[in-house]
Scaffold this motif. Structure first.
Motif, PDB file in Angstrom:
ATOM      1  N   SER A 116       0.784  -1.293  -0.072  1.00 30.01           N
ATOM      2  CA  SER A 116      -0.085  -0.078  -0.032  1.00 30.01           C
ATOM      3  C   SER A 116       0.872   1.264   0.136  1.00 30.01           C
ATOM      4  CB  SER A 116      -0.870  -0.139   1.124  1.00 30.01           C
ATOM      5  OG  SER A 116      -1.848  -0.953   1.034  1.00 30.01           O
ATOM      6  N   ALA A 117       2.171   1.213   0.729  1.00 34.44           N
ATOM      7  CA  ALA A 117       2.864   2.246   0.521  1.00 34.44           C
ATOM      8  C   ALA A 117       3.606   2.388  -0.708  1.00 34.44           C
ATOM      9  CB  ALA A 117       4.172   2.040   1.601  1.00 34.44           C
ATOM     10  N   GLY A 118       3.395   1.528  -1.680  1.00 31.61           N
ATOM     11  CA  GLY A 118       4.185   1.538  -3.119  1.00 31.61           C
ATOM     12  C   GLY A 118       5.509   0.630  -3.127  1.00 31.61           C
ATOM     13  N   ILE A 119       5.455  -0.255  -2.247  1.00 33.03           N
ATOM     14  CA  ILE A 119       6.625  -1.157  -2.674  1.00 33.03           C
ATOM     15  C   ILE A 119       6.002  -2.610  -3.034  1.00 33.03           C
ATOM     16  CG2 ILE A 119       8.460  -2.140  -1.329  1.00 33.03           C
ATOM     17  CD1 ILE A 119       8.411  -0.063   0.673  1.00 33.03           C
ATOM     18  N   ALA A 120       6.480  -3.046  -4.202  1.00 36.14           N
ATOM     19  CA  ALA A 120       5.988  -4.407  -4.714  1.00 36.14           C
ATOM     20  C   ALA A 120       6.301  -5.516  -3.897  1.00 36.14           C
ATOM     21  CB  ALA A 120       6.490  -4.431  -6.155  1.00 36.14           C
ATOM     22  N   LYS A 121       5.313  -6.405  -3.804  1.00 36.89           N
ATOM     23  CA  LYS A 121       5.445  -7.608  -2.994  1.00 36.89           C
ATOM     24  C   LYS A 121       6.639  -8.263  -3.238  1.00 36.89           C
ATOM     25  CE  LYS A 121       0.624  -8.268  -1.403  1.00 36.89           C
ATOM     26  NZ  LYS A 121      -0.745  -9.249  -1.527  1.00 36.89           N
ATOM     27  N   ALA A 122       6.817  -8.408  -4.701  1.00 39.48           N
ATOM     28  CA  ALA A 122       8.020  -9.176  -5.154  1.00 39.48           C
ATOM     29  C   ALA A 122       9.322  -8.709  -4.508  1.00 39.48           C
ATOM     30  CB  ALA A 122       7.892  -9.445  -6.664  1.00 39.48           C
ATOM     31  N   GLN A 123       9.474  -7.430  -4.697  1.00 38.07           N
ATOM     32  CA  GLN A 123      10.656  -6.899  -4.363  1.00 38.07           C
ATOM     33  C   GLN A 123      10.847  -7.163  -2.708  1.00 38.07           C
ATOM     34  OE1 GLN A 123      10.587  -2.595  -4.458  1.00 38.07           O
ATOM     35  NE2 GLN A 123      12.714  -2.353  -3.334  1.00 38.07           N
ATOM     36  N   VAL A 124       9.624  -6.945  -1.824  1.00 38.05           N
ATOM     37  CA  VAL A 124       9.906  -7.238  -0.556  1.00 38.05           C
ATOM     38  C   VAL A 124      10.501  -8.900  -0.269  1.00 38.05           C
ATOM     39  CG1 VAL A 124       8.607  -7.582   1.716  1.00 38.05           C
ATOM     40  CG2 VAL A 124       8.261  -5.548   0.055  1.00 38.05           C
ATOM     41  N   MET A 125       9.552  -9.941  -1.106  1.00 35.47           N
ATOM     42  CA  MET A 125      10.139 -11.007  -0.966  1.00 35.47           C
ATOM     43  C   MET A 125      11.592 -11.377  -1.379  1.00 35.47           C
ATOM     44  SD  MET A 125       7.422 -12.749   0.434  1.00 35.47           S
ATOM     45  CE  MET A 125       8.204 -14.462   0.261  1.00 35.47           C
ATOM     46  N   ASP A 126      11.835 -10.726  -2.218  1.00 39.83           N
ATOM     47  CA  ASP A 126      13.484 -10.769  -2.909  1.00 39.83           C
ATOM     48  C   ASP A 126      14.160 -10.676  -1.738  1.00 39.83           C
ATOM     49  OD1 ASP A 126      12.708 -11.948  -5.318  1.00 39.83           O
ATOM     50  OD2 ASP A 126      12.853 -10.011  -6.450  1.00 39.83           O
ATOM     51  N   ILE A 127      14.036  -9.499  -1.164  1.00 39.25           N
ATOM     52  CA  ILE A 127      14.865  -8.989  -0.137  1.00 39.25           C
ATOM     53  C   ILE A 127      14.904  -9.963   1.330  1.00 39.25           C
ATOM     54  CG2 ILE A 127      15.199  -6.998   1.990  1.00 39.25           C
ATOM     55  CD1 ILE A 127      14.281  -5.081  -0.654  1.00 39.25           C
ATOM     56  N   ILE A 128      13.627 -10.340   1.784  1.00 40.13           N
ATOM     57  CA  ILE A 128      13.775 -10.959   3.074  1.00 40.13           C
ATOM     58  C   ILE A 128      13.954 -12.479   2.621  1.00 40.13           C
ATOM     59  CG2 ILE A 128      11.985  -9.615   3.966  1.00 40.13           C
ATOM     60  CD1 ILE A 128       9.669 -11.494   3.602  1.00 40.13           C
ATOM     61  N   SER A 129      13.988 -12.878   1.586  1.00 37.41           N
ATOM     62  CA  SER A 129      14.227 -14.297   1.112  1.00 37.41           C
ATOM     63  C   SER A 129      15.832 -14.204   1.249  1.00 37.41           C
ATOM     64  CB  SER A 129      13.804 -14.662  -0.262  1.00 37.41           C
ATOM     65  OG  SER A 129      12.482 -14.917  -0.248  1.00 37.41           O
TER      66      SER A 129
END
Length: 244
Positions: A116-129
């Motif tokens: 919702s803040a404009g950060i793609a889920k795929a990007q978040v998943m790549d970082i935390i993975s």
């Protein structure tokens, strides 16, 4: 309690063996056998069972194994080995299910907030993975939301506590008038009050989302399955039948 029963003895032995193996092989054992969040790369299907035999420290396993012996022994003596093991592992699986379900809720809450803040889920998943996180996330989403999401993803669950809580509930059903004591409250309390008091504490800490290092909803899950099974068995006059 008397002489230790067979199933309780074998469960205790397996837990102790894996505890010492963990001291030797450390993080590798946790990676293989602890219960990881299903979207984490360390997750494997067998962990829903294997995590019940893993413990995070000496006091953790001592408390759980003492409870297994103290409360499991009279139940196995009454029910028989097979019925006790069925109950024990059912409570443990219920514990894993509720713990994972709650983690899914907190993880999804954080992921959706970042999206919702404009950060793609795929990007978040790549970082935390990759075992990382972005400090910028704290600028757009409340810190507690981000921290809870990361904890759900990165922190594995270990311990027999969920199954033990199911055993505690069963003990309170069968031996409701037995008097028990908490270490920090050395006053005898009847089992029918003692066990709900423990569960209420977990519920309060779990709902308030206080980071105590304890999987409170895992405890509640084991207790809930234990309660449902005991209620069903009692209602259907099934509680005293032995499965040898």
């Amino acid at each position: 309690m008397g002489r230790m029963t067979e199933a309780v003895k074998h469960l205790l032995i397996i837990n102790v063996i894996l505890f010492f193996a963990t001291q030797l092989y450390g993080e590798q054992m946790f990676q293989w056998l602890a219960l990881w969040f299903p979207k984490n790369g360390n997750f494997e299907w067998w962990q829903v069972v294997s995590h019940m035999f893993m413990h995070g420290g000496l006091m953790h396993i001592l408390f759980n194994m003492y409870a297994l012996w103290a409360f499991g022994t009279p139940l196995e003596r009454m029910w028989g080995r097979n019925k006790f093991l069925f109950f024990y592992f059912s409570a443990g699986l219920g514990s894993a299910m509720l713990h994972t379900g709650v983690n899914y809720y907190f993880f999804s809450e954080g992921l959706n907030a970042l999206e919702s803040a404009g950060i793609a889920k795929a990007q978040v998943m790549d970082i935390i993975s990759s075992g990382q996180y972005s400090p910028d996330w704290y600028n757009v989403v409340p810190r507690s939301t981000v921290d809870t999401m990361l904890t759900a993803f990165n922190t594995p669950a270990v311990g027999a506590s969920g199954a033990i809580y199911g055993v505690l509930v069963a003990f309170a059903f069968v031996y409701s008038e037995a008097k028990l004591m908490l270490i920090f409250l050395p006053v005898p309390i009847k089992a029918k009050y003692f066990v709900p008091l423990l569960i209420a504490g977990d519920l309060i800490f779990g709902i308030s989302n206080v980071n105590t290092g304890v999987a409170h909803f895992a405890h509640i899950g084991g207790a809930l399955i234990g309660f449902i099974m005991m209620w069903y068995w009692k209602k259907n006059q099934f509680n005293n039948n032995r499965w040898n």
